[in-house]
Design a protein around this motif. Structure first.
Motif, PDB file in Angstrom:
ATOM      1  N   GLU A 177       0.816  -1.218   0.000  1.00  0.00           N
ATOM      2  CA  GLU A 177       0.000   0.000   0.000  1.00  0.00           C
ATOM      3  C   GLU A 177       0.847   1.264   0.000  1.00  0.00           C
ATOM      4  N   GLY A 178       2.100   1.172   0.448  1.00  0.00           N
ATOM      5  CA  GLY A 178       3.017   2.294   0.382  1.00  0.00           C
ATOM      6  C   GLY A 178       2.892   3.312   1.497  1.00  0.00           C
ATOM      7  N   LYS A 179       2.051   3.058   2.477  1.00  0.00           N
ATOM      8  CA  LYS A 179       1.857   4.035   3.549  1.00  0.00           C
ATOM      9  C   LYS A 179       3.083   4.209   4.432  1.00  0.00           C
ATOM     10  N   LEU A 180       3.950   3.201   4.440  1.00  0.00           N
ATOM     11  CA  LEU A 180       5.147   3.271   5.282  1.00  0.00           C
ATOM     12  C   LEU A 180       6.318   3.950   4.581  1.00  0.00           C
ATOM     13  N   GLY A 181       6.164   4.227   3.290  1.00  0.00           N
ATOM     14  CA  GLY A 181       7.271   4.786   2.537  1.00  0.00           C
ATOM     15  C   GLY A 181       8.360   3.753   2.317  1.00  0.00           C
ATOM     16  N   ALA A 182       9.558   4.207   2.036  1.00  0.00           N
ATOM     17  CA  ALA A 182      10.688   3.288   1.833  1.00  0.00           C
ATOM     18  C   ALA A 182      10.965   2.534   3.129  1.00  0.00           C
ATOM     19  N   SER A 221       5.331   2.939  10.845  1.00  0.00           N
ATOM     20  CA  SER A 221       5.640   1.583  11.302  1.00  0.00           C
ATOM     21  C   SER A 221       4.386   0.709  11.257  1.00  0.00           C
ATOM     22  N   PHE A 222       4.622  -0.593  11.115  1.00  0.00           N
ATOM     23  CA  PHE A 222       3.536  -1.565  11.183  1.00  0.00           C
ATOM     24  C   PHE A 222       3.984  -2.738  12.038  1.00  0.00           C
ATOM     25  N   LEU A 223       3.157  -3.085  13.019  1.00  0.00           N
ATOM     26  CA  LEU A 223       3.421  -4.205  13.908  1.00  0.00           C
ATOM     27  C   LEU A 223       2.335  -5.250  13.710  1.00  0.00           C
ATOM     28  N   GLN A 224       2.746  -6.491  13.476  1.00  0.00           N
ATOM     29  CA  GLN A 224       1.795  -7.559  13.177  1.00  0.00           C
ATOM     30  C   GLN A 224       2.042  -8.757  14.079  1.00  0.00           C
ATOM     31  N   GLU A 225       0.979  -9.251  14.725  1.00  0.00           N
ATOM     32  CA  GLU A 225       1.083 -10.463  15.521  1.00  0.00           C
ATOM     33  C   GLU A 225       1.077 -11.694  14.627  1.00  0.00           C
ATOM     34  N   ARG A 226       1.618 -12.809  15.142  1.00  0.00           N
ATOM     35  CA  ARG A 226       1.521 -14.074  14.420  1.00  0.00           C
ATOM     36  C   ARG A 226       0.206 -14.733  14.836  1.00  0.00           C
ATOM     37  N   THR A 227      -0.802 -14.600  14.005  1.00  0.00           N
ATOM     38  CA  THR A 227      -2.148 -15.036  14.380  1.00  0.00           C
ATOM     39  C   THR A 227      -2.696 -16.151  13.497  1.00  0.00           C
ATOM     40  N   ASP A 228      -1.958 -16.572  12.488  1.00  0.00           N
ATOM     41  CA  ASP A 228      -2.486 -17.658  11.663  1.00  0.00           C
ATOM     42  C   ASP A 228      -2.627 -18.922  12.513  1.00  0.00           C
ATOM     43  N   ASN A 229      -3.808 -19.495  12.494  1.00  0.00           N
ATOM     44  CA  ASN A 229      -4.101 -20.618  13.383  1.00  0.00           C
ATOM     45  C   ASN A 229      -4.435 -21.894  12.616  1.00  0.00           C
ATOM     46  N   LEU A 254      -0.999  -0.079  12.784  1.00  0.00           N
ATOM     47  CA  LEU A 254      -0.402   0.731  11.720  1.00  0.00           C
ATOM     48  C   LEU A 254      -0.314   2.175  12.197  1.00  0.00           C
ATOM     49  N   ASN A 255       0.871   2.749  12.132  1.00  0.00           N
ATOM     50  CA  ASN A 255       1.113   4.109  12.590  1.00  0.00           C
ATOM     51  C   ASN A 255       1.957   4.811  11.525  1.00  0.00           C
ATOM     52  N   PHE A 256       1.389   5.852  10.884  1.00  0.00           N
ATOM     53  CA  PHE A 256       2.118   6.482   9.783  1.00  0.00           C
ATOM     54  C   PHE A 256       1.723   7.943   9.624  1.00  0.00           C
ATOM     55  N   LEU A 257       2.526   8.669   8.852  1.00  0.00           N
ATOM     56  CA  LEU A 257       2.228  10.059   8.513  1.00  0.00           C
ATOM     57  C   LEU A 257       1.495  10.079   7.184  1.00  0.00           C
ATOM     58  N   ASN A 258       0.307  10.679   7.151  1.00  0.00           N
ATOM     59  CA  ASN A 258      -0.451  10.742   5.899  1.00  0.00           C
ATOM     60  C   ASN A 258       0.070  11.853   4.994  1.00  0.00           C
ATOM     61  N   GLU A 259      -0.658  12.107   3.914  1.00  0.00           N
ATOM     62  CA  GLU A 259      -0.204  13.102   2.931  1.00  0.00           C
ATOM     63  C   GLU A 259      -0.091  14.497   3.531  1.00  0.00           C
ATOM     64  N   ASN A 260      -0.850  14.747   4.572  1.00  0.00           N
ATOM     65  CA  ASN A 260      -0.787  16.053   5.251  1.00  0.00           C
ATOM     66  C   ASN A 260       0.216  16.060   6.402  1.00  0.00           C
ATOM     67  N   LYS A 261       1.001  14.975   6.470  1.00  0.00           N
ATOM     68  CA  LYS A 261       2.005  14.802   7.525  1.00  0.00           C
ATOM     69  C   LYS A 261       1.378  14.788   8.915  1.00  0.00           C
ATOM     70  N   GLU A 262       0.147  14.301   8.951  1.00  0.00           N
ATOM     71  CA  GLU A 262      -0.547  14.101  10.213  1.00  0.00           C
ATOM     72  C   GLU A 262      -0.468  12.622  10.584  1.00  0.00           C
ATOM     73  N   GLU A 314      -1.588   9.090  11.623  1.00  0.00           N
ATOM     74  CA  GLU A 314      -2.755   8.214  11.660  1.00  0.00           C
ATOM     75  C   GLU A 314      -2.317   6.911  12.333  1.00  0.00           C
ATOM     76  N   ARG A 315      -3.062   6.506  13.337  1.00  0.00           N
ATOM     77  CA  ARG A 315      -2.739   5.277  14.062  1.00  0.00           C
ATOM     78  C   ARG A 315      -4.016   4.480  14.290  1.00  0.00           C
ATOM     79  N   TYR A 316      -4.025   3.249  13.796  1.00  0.00           N
ATOM     80  CA  TYR A 316      -5.209   2.429  14.016  1.00  0.00           C
ATOM     81  C   TYR A 316      -4.843   0.951  13.983  1.00  0.00           C
TER      82      TYR A 316
END
Length: 352
Positions: free
Chosen positions: A138-143, A248-256, A284-292, A294-296
């Motif tokens: 999705e590219g939200k994290l940038g490089a 940044s993106f943090l993901q749990e190992r949840t495949d069961n 997911l925690n990132f800076l959007n196009e307005n450099k604000e 967003e964390r969810y």
């Protein structure tokens, strides 16, 4: 529908959990033969399969075109070579082999025989792995700058499985076992690294094969990817931590899937079969196009190991791409071999 007849080289956990259920439920496959050296456990669920007492006997007598080599890694080279020479296509369990030279020889033999050889990298079909791939695409994290992928357990007591824990057995230990998944995921995400540094040893003591490893993969553009596993991890970490220029993106190992299959779940063909998650499993925690900021929280979509065998079937019938072909997994074996060398020598190993 074209029917592909399959023979399983063993009916231990791998056969019962990861292969037979999917082959049975997929309408394009038929389990024609199973190797059980002394028992007849497969009869209950697979009564139409002929039981053979050795791989040699199955290859000599069974009417099959695809062989699943799901025996201990120390036998992968022997049985895969034997099956290829008998004119059979191959699915071989991970880890592919105990070292690069064996993997390369088998890949050459398959090509010479005009047969296919695929390694069962099933965790490419885990929900958590796929979610990380989706978020990065999705590219939200940038490089991407730094990544850690972990596969931890709390198993401080010996299992009694010599092929996994005897340090004298080639291919034993966590690096070949769990490491084959983490290495594969890193290569799928980012390609083949330039060099690596590794620390591989046994926390349970020298009389056991390695049960801890940490590998640092060095990529161009200053990307660092750390792969880590320990059997002394009571409190779990995030399995994936991905850090980029924008967030940044943090993901749990949840495949069961594995646990559900062990508990007796029957996978279904053509649809998701795993139980849905009750809670979100990522942040997911990132800076959007307005450099604000967003964390969810995020909720990953289901994974499905049936997709591996669907891809195998589509390759056989339609000539689509073969999943995890031998030539591709040789790269993983090079990384595993280099990690062993790096740990032993205490130095960075160049891979290119």
């Amino acid at each position: 529908m074209q029917l592909v007849k399959v023979g399983l080289c063993a009916f231990g956990m791998s056969g019962k959990v990861f292969h037979a259920p999917f082959l049975k439920e997929h309408p394009g496959f038929f389990i024609s033969a199973v190797v059980e050296r002394s028992k007849e456990e497969s009869k209950e669920k697979y009564p139409d399969a002929t039981i053979y007492r050795s791989v040699e006997e199955m290859l000599k007598n069974a009417d099959i075109e695809l062989v699943v080599v799901n025996t201990p890694v120390q036998t992968h080279y022997e049985y895969t070579k034997m099956a290829l020479e008998a004119g059979k296509n191959i699915v071989v369990e991970k880890p592919f082999t105990v070292n690069v030279s064996e993997a390369e020889e088998l890949a050459r033999l398959a090509e010479e025989k005009g047969l296919f050889l695929s390694v069962y990298q099933n965790r490419r079909f885990d929900r958590d792995y796929l979610q990380v791939q989706k978020v990065m695409n999705e590219g939200k994290l940038g490089a991407i700058k730094e990544v850690e992928i972990r596969f931890d357990r709390f198993r401080t007591e010996p299992s009694g499985k010599a092929h996994k824990e005897n340090p004298e057995a080639k291919g034993s230990g966590s690096l070949h076992d769990l490491g084959s998944h983490l290495v594969d995921q890193a290569v799928q995400y980012f390609g083949f690294p330039e060099k690596l540094f590794a620390d591989v040893f046994s926390m349970k003591g020298q009389e056991f094969a390695n049960d801890y490893f940490e590998i640092i993969l060095y990529y161009q553009n200053d990307l660092r990817v750390r792969l880590k596993s320990s059997v002394f991890t009571k409190e779990v970490h995030y399995a994936y931590a991905v850090h980029g220029e924008k967030g940044s993106f943090l993901q749990e190992r949840t495949d069961n899937q594995e646990n559900e299959l062990i508990a007796g779940a029957i996978p279904t063909y053509g649809e998701d079969w795993v139980k849905p998650l009750k809670e979100d499993d990522g942040i997911l925690n990132f800076l959007n196009e307005n450099k604000e900021t967003e964390r969810y929280s995020t909720l990953s979509d289901p994974g499905n190991y049936m997709n591996y065998y669907q891809q195998i079937y589509e390759f056989i019938v339609f000539g689509y791409a073969l999943p995890s072909p031998a030539e591709e997994i040789i790269k993983n074996m090079k990384i595993i071999d280099a990690a062993m060398e790096s740990s032993k020598e205490g130095k960075i190993i160049s891979l290119v």
